[in-house]
Design a protein around this motif. Structure first.
Motif, mmCIF file in Angstrom:
data_model
loop_
_atom_site.group_PDB
_atom_site.id
_atom_site.type_symbol
_atom_site.label_atom_id
_atom_site.label_comp_id
_atom_site.label_asym_id
_atom_site.label_seq_id
_atom_site.Cartn_x
_atom_site.Cartn_y
_atom_site.Cartn_z
ATOM 1 N N MET A 1 51.828 53.013 39.376
ATOM 2 C CA MET A 1 50.586 53.080 40.219
ATOM 3 C C MET A 1 49.877 51.887 39.873
ATOM 4 S SD MET A 1 47.304 53.779 39.971
ATOM 5 C CE MET A 1 47.003 54.740 38.444
ATOM 6 N N SER A 2 49.410 51.503 38.551
ATOM 7 C CA SER A 2 48.535 50.436 38.422
ATOM 8 C C SER A 2 49.121 49.157 38.420
ATOM 9 C CB SER A 2 48.299 50.609 36.864
ATOM 10 O OG SER A 2 49.412 50.264 36.013
ATOM 11 N N GLY A 3 50.431 49.083 38.757
ATOM 12 C CA GLY A 3 51.280 48.028 38.788
ATOM 13 C C GLY A 3 50.921 47.286 40.559
ATOM 14 N N SER A 4 51.388 48.291 41.135
ATOM 15 C CA SER A 4 51.275 48.265 42.658
ATOM 16 C C SER A 4 49.706 47.731 43.266
ATOM 17 C CB SER A 4 51.820 49.259 43.666
ATOM 18 O OG SER A 4 51.123 50.569 43.202
ATOM 19 N N TRP A 5 48.670 48.688 42.465
ATOM 20 C CA TRP A 5 47.338 48.358 42.779
ATOM 21 C C TRP A 5 46.922 46.977 42.162
ATOM 22 C CZ3 TRP A 5 43.513 47.706 38.993
ATOM 23 C CH2 TRP A 5 42.386 47.599 39.339
ATOM 24 N N ARG A 6 47.157 46.569 41.196
ATOM 25 C CA ARG A 6 46.932 44.968 40.762
ATOM 26 C C ARG A 6 47.610 44.045 41.840
ATOM 27 N NH1 ARG A 6 49.560 41.542 37.292
ATOM 28 N NH2 ARG A 6 48.359 40.056 36.216
ATOM 29 N N ALA A 7 49.003 44.289 41.941
ATOM 30 C CA ALA A 7 49.733 43.394 42.766
ATOM 31 C C ALA A 7 49.267 43.399 44.344
ATOM 32 C CB ALA A 7 51.206 43.673 43.246
ATOM 33 N N GLY A 8 48.534 44.470 44.620
ATOM 34 C CA GLY A 8 47.785 44.477 45.975
ATOM 35 C C GLY A 8 46.388 43.583 45.866
ATOM 36 N N LEU A 9 45.724 43.568 44.741
ATOM 37 C CA LEU A 9 44.741 42.731 44.721
ATOM 38 C C LEU A 9 44.892 41.414 44.569
ATOM 39 C CD1 LEU A 9 42.328 44.721 41.960
ATOM 40 C CD2 LEU A 9 42.004 44.710 44.212
ATOM 41 N N LEU A 10 46.017 41.072 44.110
ATOM 42 C CA LEU A 10 46.278 39.567 43.800
ATOM 43 C C LEU A 10 47.031 39.093 45.232
ATOM 44 C CD1 LEU A 10 48.160 39.696 40.363
ATOM 45 C CD2 LEU A 10 45.813 38.676 40.798
ATOM 46 N N ALA A 11 47.450 39.972 45.806
ATOM 47 C CA ALA A 11 48.136 39.497 47.258
ATOM 48 C C ALA A 11 47.056 39.288 48.133
ATOM 49 C CB ALA A 11 49.162 40.570 47.693
ATOM 50 N N GLU A 12 45.883 40.038 48.184
ATOM 51 C CA GLU A 12 44.574 39.951 49.027
ATOM 52 C C GLU A 12 43.930 38.711 48.598
ATOM 53 O OE1 GLU A 12 44.038 41.445 51.557
ATOM 54 O OE2 GLU A 12 45.578 43.079 51.516
ATOM 55 N N GLY A 13 44.446 37.959 47.448
ATOM 56 C CA GLY A 13 43.539 36.752 47.264
ATOM 57 C C GLY A 13 42.531 36.874 46.222
ATOM 58 N N VAL A 14 42.616 38.007 45.650
ATOM 59 C CA VAL A 14 41.412 38.276 44.505
ATOM 60 C C VAL A 14 41.770 37.407 43.481
ATOM 61 C CG1 VAL A 14 40.277 40.047 43.058
ATOM 62 C CG2 VAL A 14 41.067 40.646 45.341
ATOM 63 N N SER A 15 40.984 36.784 42.420
ATOM 64 C CA SER A 15 41.352 36.097 41.544
ATOM 65 C C SER A 15 41.833 36.940 40.386
ATOM 66 C CB SER A 15 40.019 35.346 41.059
ATOM 67 O OG SER A 15 39.271 36.058 40.423
ATOM 68 N N ILE A 16 42.360 35.979 39.412
ATOM 69 C CA ILE A 16 42.936 36.599 38.455
ATOM 70 C C ILE A 16 41.815 37.232 37.313
ATOM 71 C CG2 ILE A 16 43.906 36.056 35.996
ATOM 72 C CD1 ILE A 16 46.197 36.320 38.016
ATOM 73 N N THR A 17 40.888 36.345 37.280
ATOM 74 C CA THR A 17 39.595 36.916 36.497
ATOM 75 C C THR A 17 39.010 38.142 36.839
ATOM 76 O OG1 THR A 17 39.245 34.557 35.894
ATOM 77 C CG2 THR A 17 37.329 36.261 35.679
ATOM 78 N N THR A 19 40.446 40.334 39.153
ATOM 79 C CA THR A 19 41.621 41.460 38.728
ATOM 80 C C THR A 19 41.573 41.930 37.640
ATOM 81 O OG1 THR A 19 42.717 40.433 40.631
ATOM 82 C CG2 THR A 19 43.793 41.852 39.188
ATOM 83 N N ALA A 20 41.588 40.974 36.558
ATOM 84 C CA ALA A 20 41.757 41.481 35.038
ATOM 85 C C ALA A 20 40.401 42.289 34.608
ATOM 86 C CB ALA A 20 41.668 40.146 34.162
ATOM 87 N N LYS A 21 39.142 41.911 35.022
ATOM 88 C CA LYS A 21 37.913 42.883 34.743
ATOM 89 C C LYS A 21 38.215 44.157 35.516
ATOM 90 C CE LYS A 21 35.023 38.819 34.163
ATOM 91 N NZ LYS A 21 33.991 38.011 34.806
ATOM 92 N N ALA A 22 38.665 44.220 36.575
ATOM 93 C CA ALA A 22 38.899 45.401 37.325
ATOM 94 C C ALA A 22 39.970 46.263 36.519
ATOM 95 C CB ALA A 22 39.364 45.128 38.708
ATOM 96 N N TYR A 23 40.897 45.670 36.020
ATOM 97 C CA TYR A 23 42.034 46.265 35.474
ATOM 98 C C TYR A 23 41.641 46.891 34.232
ATOM 99 C CZ TYR A 23 46.679 47.338 33.657
ATOM 100 O OH TYR A 23 47.844 47.933 32.916
ATOM 101 N N ARG A 24 40.767 46.093 33.454
ATOM 102 C CA ARG A 24 40.102 46.672 32.077
ATOM 103 C C ARG A 24 39.136 47.909 32.282
ATOM 104 N NH1 ARG A 24 39.321 41.180 30.629
ATOM 105 N NH2 ARG A 24 37.061 41.159 31.350
ATOM 106 N N LEU A 25 38.285 47.859 33.617
ATOM 107 C CA LEU A 25 37.426 49.043 33.858
ATOM 108 C C LEU A 25 38.516 49.965 34.164
ATOM 109 C CD1 LEU A 25 34.855 50.312 34.338
ATOM 110 C CD2 LEU A 25 35.010 49.306 36.739
#
Length: 265
Positions: A1-17, A19-25
């Motif tokens: 679940m978290s893997g596909s959600w994170r991959a979706g953010l990156l694919a949409e052009g959300v920055s690594i920074t 995305t990392a903050k959102a993942y930590r939250l």
């Protein structure tokens, strides 16, 4: 679940920074649900390094690759989009929000006035740019004017408020729809490219602008940034590349001199 959600953010052009903050939250929230509330048997946020904000080196296309990628778009409506995004250093939300009146092909400029964001629940909303500097007018290389003129003629209504880039059925473009209709993954595979995101077109454009010798102020204005930080990254990268060129030239001079000395002896 978290893997596909994170991959979706990156694919949409959300920055690594971001995305990392959102993942930590998300991980902290789910940790509470797991350990304190006992709502989950285990925390599904388990991706190693996903909370790391260190940005990996992003791919940069050559000029030839930019034009090849544009030509490989399965839907011809996206050829001009690839070129304009790259050479005007536009963000995804900025390019899909452009109207006919924002393009002046005679003056060779594109005006960024707003961005189009996909909100939670799927609603598409027009909003101001990310910062005050985001509202800007950017010069366009003459080399892509013919492609833009052809696009306006074939795909855009005459009304000045008409959106320049829309989906097949005339709806706002979403990242998933674009990748599917353009056959983005297939085009990258054919070119032998891996891991390229749409946002990397802007990265390529920023790099090309820095390589042209643009000043820090000019880079900031073109990129739509208030702070110096992002523009300095591109300037430093360009200086590093230039230093490598100088070192290579120096090595070549030394080799030639060494060869000449051997001939003298």
């Amino acid at each position: 679940m978290s893997g596909s959600w994170r991959a979706g953010l990156l694919a949409e052009g959300v920055s690594i920074t971001v995305t990392a903050k959102a993942y930590r939250l998300l991980r902290a929230i789910l940790m509470t649900a797991t350990e304190d509330d006992k709502m989950l048997s285990r925390n599904p946020c388990w991706i190693k390094g996903a909370d790391n904000e260190r940005t990996p080196e992003r791919p940069i296309l050559t000029l030839a690759q930019v034009f090849e990628l544009a030509d490989r778009m399965a839907d011809r409506r996206f050829k001009a989009m690839i070129l304009l995004t790259t050479f005007a250093s536009l963000r995804w939300g900025e390019v899909i929000a452009l109207r006919r009146k924002d393009l002046d092909l005679t003056a060779r400029t594109v005006r960024v006035r707003e961005q189009l964001l996909e909100l939670e629940g799927g609603e598409m909303r027009l909003c101001p740019p990310k910062s005050r500097a985001g509202k800007r007018t950017i010069s366009i290389p003459s080399a892509i004017i013919p492609a833009l003129a052809d696009h306006l003629k074939r795909f855009v209504d005459e009304a000045e408020d008409s959106f320049v880039f829309l989906g097949k059925r005339g709806a706002f473009l979403r990242g998933g729809n674009f990748r599917r209709e353009a056959k983005w993954a297939e085009a990258l595979k054919e070119m032998g490219l891996t891991g390229l995101h749409f946002h990397d077109l802007r990265h390529t454009g920023n790099t090309l602008a820095a390589q042209s010798g643009a000043s820090l102020a000019d880079l900031k204005a073109r990129m739509g940034h208030d702070s110096d930080r992002a523009a300095l990254i591109y300037q430093h990268a360009t200086r590093d590349a230039d230093q490598k060129i100088a070192d290579a030239l120096s090595a070549r001079v030394k080799a030639e001199r060494k060869k000449a000395r051997k001939k003298d002896h």
